[in-house]
Motif scaffolding. Sequence first.
Motif, PDB file in Angstrom:
ATOM      1  N   ILE A 149      26.124   2.119  -1.642  1.00  0.00           N
ATOM      2  CA  ILE A 149      27.296   1.402  -1.746  1.00  0.00           C
ATOM      3  C   ILE A 149      28.498   2.390  -1.554  1.00  0.00           C
ATOM      4  O   ILE A 149      28.359   3.558  -2.058  1.00  0.00           O
ATOM      5  N   ILE A 172      32.691  -1.813  -0.220  1.00  0.00           N
ATOM      6  CA  ILE A 172      33.702  -2.375  -1.214  1.00  0.00           C
ATOM      7  C   ILE A 172      35.021  -1.683  -1.038  1.00  0.00           C
ATOM      8  O   ILE A 172      35.044  -0.531  -0.230  1.00  0.00           O
ATOM      9  N   ALA A 187      29.862  -1.866  -9.272  1.00  0.00           N
ATOM     10  CA  ALA A 187      28.975  -2.314  -8.129  1.00  0.00           C
ATOM     11  C   ALA A 187      27.483  -1.746  -8.472  1.00  0.00           C
ATOM     12  O   ALA A 187      26.310  -2.517  -8.135  1.00  0.00           O
TER      13      ALA A 187
END
Length: 253
Positions: A149, A172, A187
């Motif tokens: 992530i 993101i 997330a």
Amino acid sequence: MARPSRPEPRRFEVTKSVRITPNMHRITLGGKSLNGFPENRAGGYIKFRLPTPEGDKPIVRTYTIRSQTAHGIDVDFALHGSDAEHSGPATRWALGAEVGDDILVGGPGPAKPLPEGKGPFLLVGDMTALPAISVNLENLPDDATGHAIILIREAADQQDLSMPDDFTIEWIFESNLGANANLLANAARNVSGINEMVYAWVACEFEAMKLLRQYLRTEQNFGKDKLYISSYWKRGLIEDDHKRIKRVDAEAV
């Protein structure tokens, strides 16, 4: 036992300066100081010693070695704003650096790699950790699995990273980097199979780090053998002040 002495800082030359994405700038360091510089230190860190106008004690800032060859060392600088005015002293220097400029650099320090094995691994970080995450992904075996992530400022900041085929990346976005500390933790909470992860590697802004630590260490019981977690910066603070609160935080947990 006495600590080993630190190597003397080296004076490198800027051999290349390029914007690799809208909010990531790369400086390549080379010159005679490459002779004798330890090899294969990608993912480790160096310390830029930035001169001050007054000529006093230099400003020291820490950055990851993104890649290293016989011809130079690449260092990436995440841009937190639209121009040099919104950047710290090291990024301002990088944005203004021209080929032939020199800079005093300390290090290198050790990398924080993933453990050996094929995972699955969880990697979480913002743009400041993207160079270190990139190196960790490149060093994984071809059959490794896991999920990364990465928080970046805009879609155009995505990079084509080298990684195993069965590893996934979730990008993101937050244009005001670090303004929403919940983004990375939220997330991570949505990652399926979190209990199957054999190791988590996390580096990001200080407040975001604390939320991720709460989730991974406290709620998911990731012990020290399964978790590397660090804050690389704190929104609104210079590196010296961040280091102080980082020490206080480490002593409290």
